[in-house]
Write a protein that holds these residues in place. Structure first.
Motif, PDB file in Angstrom:
ATOM      1  N   SER A  97      15.049  21.095  -1.360  1.00 12.41           N
ATOM      2  CA  SER A  97      14.381  21.806  -0.181  1.00 12.41           C
ATOM      3  C   SER A  97      13.053  22.745  -1.045  1.00 12.41           C
ATOM      4  O   SER A  97      14.019  23.474  -1.802  1.00 12.41           O
ATOM      5  N   SER A  98      11.909  22.445  -0.599  1.00  6.37           N
ATOM      6  CA  SER A  98      11.384  23.423  -1.564  1.00  6.37           C
ATOM      7  C   SER A  98       9.933  23.979  -0.458  1.00  6.37           C
ATOM      8  O   SER A  98      10.027  23.677   0.613  1.00  6.37           O
ATOM      9  N   PRO A  99       9.121  24.786  -0.423  1.00  3.40           N
ATOM     10  CA  PRO A  99       7.865  25.142   0.144  1.00  3.40           C
ATOM     11  C   PRO A  99       7.288  23.844   0.046  1.00  3.40           C
ATOM     12  O   PRO A  99       6.510  24.038   0.981  1.00  3.40           O
ATOM     13  N   PHE A 100       7.057  23.493  -1.310  1.00  5.52           N
ATOM     14  CA  PHE A 100       6.671  21.851  -1.015  1.00  5.52           C
ATOM     15  C   PHE A 100       6.317  21.174  -0.023  1.00  5.52           C
ATOM     16  O   PHE A 100       6.365  20.079   0.681  1.00  5.52           O
ATOM     17  N   GLY A 101       8.018  20.678   1.163  1.00  6.52           N
ATOM     18  CA  GLY A 101       8.549  19.320   1.317  1.00  6.52           C
ATOM     19  C   GLY A 101      10.381  19.673   0.644  1.00  6.52           C
ATOM     20  O   GLY A 101      10.445  20.493   0.058  1.00  6.52           O
ATOM     21  N   THR A 102      10.494  18.045   1.134  1.00  7.39           N
ATOM     22  CA  THR A 102      12.212  17.922   1.035  1.00  7.39           C
ATOM     23  C   THR A 102      11.840  16.465  -0.174  1.00  7.39           C
ATOM     24  O   THR A 102      11.265  15.668   0.262  1.00  7.39           O
ATOM     25  N   PHE A 103      12.790  17.255  -1.564  1.00 12.41           N
ATOM     26  CA  PHE A 103      12.261  15.802  -2.506  1.00 12.41           C
ATOM     27  C   PHE A 103      13.864  14.776  -2.473  1.00 12.41           C
ATOM     28  O   PHE A 103      14.943  16.042  -2.212  1.00 12.41           O
ATOM     29  N   TYR A 104      14.336  13.697  -2.771  1.00 10.01           N
ATOM     30  CA  TYR A 104      14.931  13.810  -2.462  1.00 10.01           C
ATOM     31  C   TYR A 104      15.893  12.785  -4.233  1.00 10.01           C
ATOM     32  O   TYR A 104      14.633  12.442  -4.430  1.00 10.01           O
ATOM     33  N   ALA A 105      16.599  13.402  -4.720  1.00  5.73           N
ATOM     34  CA  ALA A 105      17.210  12.703  -5.802  1.00  5.73           C
ATOM     35  C   ALA A 105      17.413  10.466  -5.781  1.00  5.73           C
ATOM     36  O   ALA A 105      18.060  10.744  -5.289  1.00  5.73           O
ATOM     37  N   PRO A 106      16.526  10.491  -6.846  1.00  6.64           N
ATOM     38  CA  PRO A 106      16.485   8.990  -7.101  1.00  6.64           C
ATOM     39  C   PRO A 106      17.832   8.546  -7.045  1.00  6.64           C
ATOM     40  O   PRO A 106      18.382   8.851  -7.975  1.00  6.64           O
ATOM     41  N   ASN A 107      18.342   7.008  -6.772  1.00  5.96           N
ATOM     42  CA  ASN A 107      19.397   5.994  -7.902  1.00  5.96           C
ATOM     43  C   ASN A 107      18.338   6.344  -9.194  1.00  5.96           C
ATOM     44  O   ASN A 107      17.737   5.504  -9.243  1.00  5.96           O
ATOM     45  N   ILE A 108      19.201   6.155  -9.885  1.00  7.93           N
ATOM     46  CA  ILE A 108      19.221   6.325 -10.715  1.00  7.93           C
ATOM     47  C   ILE A 108      20.279   5.633 -12.408  1.00  7.93           C
ATOM     48  O   ILE A 108      19.613   5.652 -13.425  1.00  7.93           O
ATOM     49  N   SER A 109      20.934   4.220 -11.500  1.00 10.34           N
ATOM     50  CA  SER A 109      22.027   4.198 -12.340  1.00 10.34           C
ATOM     51  C   SER A 109      21.423   2.575 -13.119  1.00 10.34           C
ATOM     52  O   SER A 109      20.328   2.444 -12.526  1.00 10.34           O
ATOM     53  N   PRO A 110      21.871   2.394 -13.986  1.00 15.34           N
ATOM     54  CA  PRO A 110      20.754   1.222 -14.407  1.00 15.34           C
ATOM     55  C   PRO A 110      21.168  -0.436 -14.342  1.00 15.34           C
ATOM     56  O   PRO A 110      21.269  -1.037 -14.035  1.00 15.34           O
ATOM     57  N   GLY A 111      20.952  -0.195 -12.355  1.00 15.16           N
ATOM     58  CA  GLY A 111      20.789  -1.528 -11.544  1.00 15.16           C
ATOM     59  C   GLY A 111      19.554  -1.300 -11.378  1.00 15.16           C
ATOM     60  O   GLY A 111      18.159  -0.983 -11.115  1.00 15.16           O
ATOM     61  N   PRO A 112      19.833  -3.418 -10.060  1.00 14.07           N
ATOM     62  CA  PRO A 112      18.534  -2.451  -9.911  1.00 14.07           C
ATOM     63  C   PRO A 112      17.534  -1.931  -8.464  1.00 14.07           C
ATOM     64  O   PRO A 112      16.374  -1.508  -8.360  1.00 14.07           O
ATOM     65  N   ASP A 113      18.308  -0.732  -8.079  1.00 13.62           N
ATOM     66  CA  ASP A 113      18.079   0.045  -7.122  1.00 13.62           C
ATOM     67  C   ASP A 113      17.975   1.361  -7.990  1.00 13.62           C
ATOM     68  O   ASP A 113      17.407   2.100  -7.511  1.00 13.62           O
ATOM     69  N   GLY A 114      18.122   1.427  -9.616  1.00 11.22           N
ATOM     70  CA  GLY A 114      17.717   2.171 -10.327  1.00 11.22           C
ATOM     71  C   GLY A 114      16.837   2.291 -11.229  1.00 11.22           C
ATOM     72  O   GLY A 114      16.044   1.857 -11.064  1.00 11.22           O
TER      73      GLY A 114
END
Lengths: 152, 303
Positions: free
Chosen positions: B77-94
């Motif tokens: 959470s931040s003053p600008f809104g909420t960030f969600y860390a993305p998937n960065i695994s070495p596959g199609p979703d990352g």
């Protein structure tokens, strides 16, 4: 000498828990008592870590006395955060203690259980103590990550 | 007369819009900037630890081997809104299928393979100081980690910060693309520490105060900052009495290894996860960080 000071710390920690839990209507003191108890845990950790890292000679009595400080504080800890003590006295208690009460109590209970387990073996020589202390002390950081905020 | 005035206004607005569009354009590195490099996986792991990738990109509340599964999901959470860390695994979703250049542009220019700007919650303002070779080693290491299929969650950002294009203007102010050059007065140990702290370690991202649009204040470097996530305060880590003036280099290195301060208080909050990473680095790396921190200008804490 080391043993006497650790025993003193343990007694003080027990008393801090006892006194505050019997004066529940006074909420302003809890934050200070919590800080005192954690300072005692820190003082015990200084001695325990010194032995675990080979900077001080291992003594079975000092090892178990130090862990008893942990145990005493851990046992009292769930009762040290009643409603109304969320702020004040520069407390670093995180709001999650109140919003995630079950998780917080589970964390304190884990600290107590790990300390009790460590006490079983901490007197059995340096290597056994190092493993026991490591397992008990790992609770410091894991609990502080979730339930303590930095205020400086 | 009025008509001419209105036409003028429209022209001005179009001109400003076109200028803004040009100024906010992504500025990726060209492929020719990539060195011919053979990946060093051990160095990649060192960068992974020093860079704290798992602290945001491992699933929340994981430990041990699970921290190598970069499923994402951490909420910031931040003053600008909420960030969600993305998937960065070495596959199609990352980040599976990313080229070396894609990865370098993400880390050092804050640009996605699609060309979109990343938010600086991803600390590319620090990672831009990394050596390209270290970034390539990091990618090679991440490519060896498990694939995870958790979908990345969209950020929830308030206007005007939800206009990603605007980040191009922000980058013009706070992303200079300069390589890291340590102060010539530093010895080799402190110079290596400086690289770790200013580049992969991205210590300033939390320990330096920011202005209203999230730019770091250089004259407040490392002097502590309000916690962007809540009402806490990230401590001053300059050698000032308000900071760590009383700490020895050995005590700083010990804190980075064990989480225990000289008073045997245990560091926690988001620093706890940093200790998880730094405890796995070499003693020499921790001592280098300590040596550099003690050379910083001593600044008082300003609340």
């Amino acid at each position: 000498m080391m043993k006497f000071s650790l025993a003193g710390i343990a007694v003080a920690a027990l008393m801090a828990g006892t006194i505050t839990t019997t004066t529940a209507q006074d909420t302003t003191g809890y934050q200070v008592d919590r800080q005192t108890m954690m300072a005692q845990v820190g003082a015990a950790t200084r001695i325990l870590a010194g032995m675990a890292r080979g900077e001080a000679p291992y003594e079975a009595g000092a090892a178990t006395n130090g862990l008893r400080v942990y145990q005493a504080v851990a046992a009292a800890w769930p009762y040290m955060f009643p409603d109304g003590t969320e702020t004040g006295n520069e407390t670093e208690a995180a709001p999650t203690i109140w919003s995630d009460r079950d998780g917080f109590i589970a964390s304190a209970n884990k600290f107590e259980a790990d300390t009790a387990a460590a006490l079983e073996t901490a007197g059995d020589g340096l290597e056994a103590f190092q493993a026991a202390f490591g397992a008990a002390a790992a609770n410091c950081r894991s609990c502080h990550e979730d339930y303590r905020i930095s205020r400086e | 007369m009025l008509r001419r005035f209105l036409l003028g206004l429209v022209a001005l607005a179009l001109g400003a819009g076109a200028t803004g569009w040009l100024l906010s354009a992504p500025d990726p590195l060209p492929a020719s900037d990539l060195p011919n490099h053979t990946a060093d996986l051990a160095n990649g792991e060192r960068m992974f630890l020093a860079g704290g990738c798992a602290s945001c990109h491992a699933a929340p509340d994981t430990s041990g081997e699970a921290r190598l599964v970069l499923a994402g999901g951490l909420e910031l959470s931040s003053p600008f809104g909420t960030f969600y860390a993305p998937n960065i695994s070495p596959g199609p979703d990352g980040i599976g299928g990313w080229s070396d250049l894609d990865f370098v542009n993400a880390m050092m220019r804050g640009i996605a393979p699609s060309g979109a700007h990343y938010y600086p919650a991803f600390p590319y303002t620090s990672y831009q100081r990394m050596r390209v070779e270290d970034v390539l080693d990091l990618k090679a290491f991440i490519d060896t980690l498990p694939v995870d299929a958790t979908p990345s969650r969209s950020h929830e950002i308030d206007f005007p910060f939800n206009v990603r294009r605007g980040l191009g203007l922000w980058k013009r102010l706070y992303l200079d693309g300069e390589p890291f050059i340590p102060d010539a007065a530093l010895d080799d140990v402190a110079a290596w520490g400086a690289y770790l702290v200013e580049g992969p370690g991205h210590c300033q991202e939390c320990h330096t105060a920011r202005n209203a649009i999230g730019g770091r204040l250089p004259d407040r470097a490392f002097a502590g900052a309000p916690d962007l996530e809540g009402d806490g305060f990230t401590p001053n880590i300059t050698p000032h009495p308000d900071g760590i003036a009383s700490w020895s280099a050995g005590e700083i290195a010990f804190a980075l290894e064990t989480g225990f301060t000289p008073d045997f208080d245990s560091l926690g909050d988001s620093m706890g996860s940093v200790i998880d990473n730094y405890s796995q680095l070499t003693a020499a790396d921790r001592e280098a960080v300590a040596a550099y921190l003690l050379t910083l200008p001593a600044l008082p804490t300003e609340r």
